[in-house]
Enzyme design. Structure first.
Site, PDB file in Angstrom:
ATOM      1  N   SER A  37      19.200   6.080  12.468  1.00 39.55           N
ATOM      2  CA  SER A  37      18.142   6.324  11.490  1.00 39.55           C
ATOM      3  C   SER A  37      18.211   7.779  11.006  1.00 39.55           C
ATOM      4  CB  SER A  37      16.778   5.972  12.095  1.00 39.55           C
ATOM      5  OG  SER A  37      15.784   5.919  11.097  1.00 39.55           O
ATOM      6  N   HIS A  74      17.053  -2.658  11.697  1.00 35.51           N
ATOM      7  CA  HIS A  74      17.162  -1.212  11.586  1.00 35.51           C
ATOM      8  C   HIS A  74      17.574  -0.661  12.947  1.00 35.51           C
ATOM      9  CE1 HIS A  74      16.624   2.763   9.935  1.00 35.51           C
ATOM     10  NE2 HIS A  74      15.758   3.096  10.880  1.00 35.51           N
ATOM     11  N   ASP A 121      18.548  -3.155   5.287  1.00 34.61           N
ATOM     12  CA  ASP A 121      17.915  -2.260   6.252  1.00 34.61           C
ATOM     13  C   ASP A 121      16.397  -2.251   6.073  1.00 34.61           C
ATOM     14  OD1 ASP A 121      18.755   0.280   8.139  1.00 34.61           O
ATOM     15  OD2 ASP A 121      16.887   0.625   7.055  1.00 34.61           O
TER      16      ASP A 121
END
Length: 498
Positions: free
Chosen positions: A235, A391, A342
């Site tokens: 991330s 994610h 995502d």
């Protein structure tokens, strides 16, 4: 004395045999590999001229000090089979930076978690993710609700690695023996800041400097003898890899450690600066368009971007936070892992996937997002992009199960990792026969049958691909008509992940 020497000799043989057995047992498991040549013996940090780490036993005062004798035996045991320590001590230990001027947002000391692996010359440094804040108002709010991501005051003393950071060979088949480093995210700046705390801002933004200081500290803990350093992150940490991998390589080279091969692994950090599905007021990180938050944030953080990218986008350095724009300027080899759908990208694009089924316009937007991501990844030599709605992945236990075109992520990553040698260490092109450019071609979220399980947020029940697509408003009859096929055939293809 003679009796003691005989007992000690027998003990030594038993320890050596136990060490070999321990190594064989610990290297077993579901993904055991053919035996390879052992790593070079560790160097003694007190004297770089030594080639092995020795623990000579002193028997002269055994009768007077049995405790001292047993301490020597323990040291010998650990030197003979370091897997004994790894078997029972999975945890990474907390260390604070030696340079106390480099801090978290609130001025508390920054740090890292470390699990050393004696004898290994491979190091994995992981950057944690966790969004960001871009002005005093939303940083104040973040500090109240997510203080762990802005302060080290309540960090635990130990942390257990998962996914690629796991010490278990069945969970991390190619990296479990590496030296593991986890750097907690406490700078809220996508690992880009270089600004100390001031009265005006009330916060420090020193993410880029934290990485630099961690690397310097690790040089005194064995990193100076490393062969490979993999800078990984998920991330915001994945974007942090893209921003910092060359800086780490340049730091080590500047300090004279030219033999360390620095590479990057960016997971779920390849964001797009696309237009939102519908625009909203820029109040916080989630509601703002990605470009707007980064434009504001880079000024607030005093953000640092790779020099070549900065020169290419002078005056608009915010461009360097988006993977497809910064990647061409990166010199170090980087492996990119990115879900084609995502969840974080869809969130900032104002696509809500909970509650009522998505509308036709939202459905088209989601499909176009997958197409756009594919287009931006086409020139990335080493990448893994499943058509899943999720994610982050590399620190999840299921990271070994997801496949693209029959190849798992650990296998692709290992193939890429082992393809480098001294002659092509900076070459981003993969060798022939190495499955590292892996991207799904099916057009819908979760059309890959190995995607992580999806659960209905209201009932908690697992959903298969068809149930999920129906939940999202997918019209089987209409889609089959568009594809010129029978609806039942389309359903069969969806079920099999074709």
């Amino acid at each position: 004395m003679t009796t003691i020497r005989m007992v000690s000799s027998v003990l030594l043989l038993v320890l050596m045999q136990s060490g070999a057995l321990c190594a064989r047992r610990f290297r077993g498991g579901r993904n055991s590999q053919p035996r390879r040549a052992p790593p070079p013996p560790p160097t003694h940090r007190g004297n770089r001229g030594d080639t092995t780490e020795s623990f000579p036993l002193d028997f002269t005062a055994v009768e007077e000090n049995m405790d001292n004798f047993m301490t020597q035996v323990k040291n010998l045991t650990e030197s003979l089979y370091p897997c004994s320590a790894q078997k029972f001590d999975y945890d990474m230990k907390l260390h604070f930076l030696e340079n106390t001027s480099v801090t978290c947002n609130d001025g508390t000391p920054a740090g890292y978690y470390l699990k050393e692996s004696r004898g290994s010359r491979r190091w994995l440094i992981f950057l944690e993710g966790g969004w960001y804040c871009f002005n005093k108002e939303n940083c104040d709010s973040r500090y109240e609700t997510m203080r762990r991501l802005m302060s080290s005051s309540k960090w635990p003393q130990t942390k257990t690695g998962t996914g690629i950071l796991s010490p278990l060979p069945e969970e991390s088949p190619h990296w479990w023996k590496a030296n593991m480093v986890f750097i907690p995210y406490c700078s809220s700046d996508v690992w880009s800041g270089a600004t100390p705390k001031t009265d005006k801002s009330g916060y420090a933004f020193m993410g880029s400097l934290i990485i630099q200081e961690v690397v310097k500290d690790l040089l005194n803990k064995g990193l100076d003898n490393a062969k490979v350093l993999l800078l990984a992150g998920s991330s915001a940490g994945g974007t942090g890899v893209l921003l910092n991998v060359d800086r780490v390589a340049e730091l080590l080279e500047g300090l004279g450690h030219t033999g360390i091969q620095v590479r990057g692994l960016s997971d779920s950090g390849w964001f797009l600066d696309n237009k939102q599905y519908h625009c909203t007021d820029c109040v916080d990180t989630v509601s703002c368009a990605p470009t707007e938050t980064i434009k504001r944030g880079i000024k607030y953080w005093g953000g640092v971007v790779p020099e070549k990218c900065r020169l290419a986008h002078e005056g608009e350095e915010w461009n360097c936070f988006f993977g497809y724009r910064v990647f061409p300027s990166i010199k170090s080899p980087v492996f990119v892992v990115q879900w084609l759908f995502d969840e974080a990208q869809l969130t900032v694009d104002n696509i809500q996937l909970t509650g009522q089924p998505v509308q036709e316009g939202q459905w088209r937007y989601i499909q176009n997002l997958g197409i756009e991501l594919r287009n931006t990844l086409k020139d990335v030599p080493a990448m893994f992009a499943p058509a899943c709605l999720s994610h982050e992945v590399i620190t999840r236990s299921y990271w070994i199960d997801v496949q693209v075109k029959g190849t798992s992520l650990p296998r692709a990553l290992n193939c890429w990792d082992r393809s480098f040698n001294e002659n092509n260490r900076n070459n981003k092109s993969p060798p022939k026969g190495c499955p590292v450019h892996l991207i799904d071609s099916c057009p819908w979220p979760h059309c890959n049958p190995t995607c992580p399980t999806i659960r209905d947020q209201f009932t908690g029940q697992e959903m298969n691909v068809i149930q999920f697509l129906m939940h999202m408003g997918f019209d089987v009859q209409k889609m089959a008509q568009q594809q010129g096929m029978d609806p039942s055939k389309l359903l069969d293809m969806l079920s099999s992940g074709s």
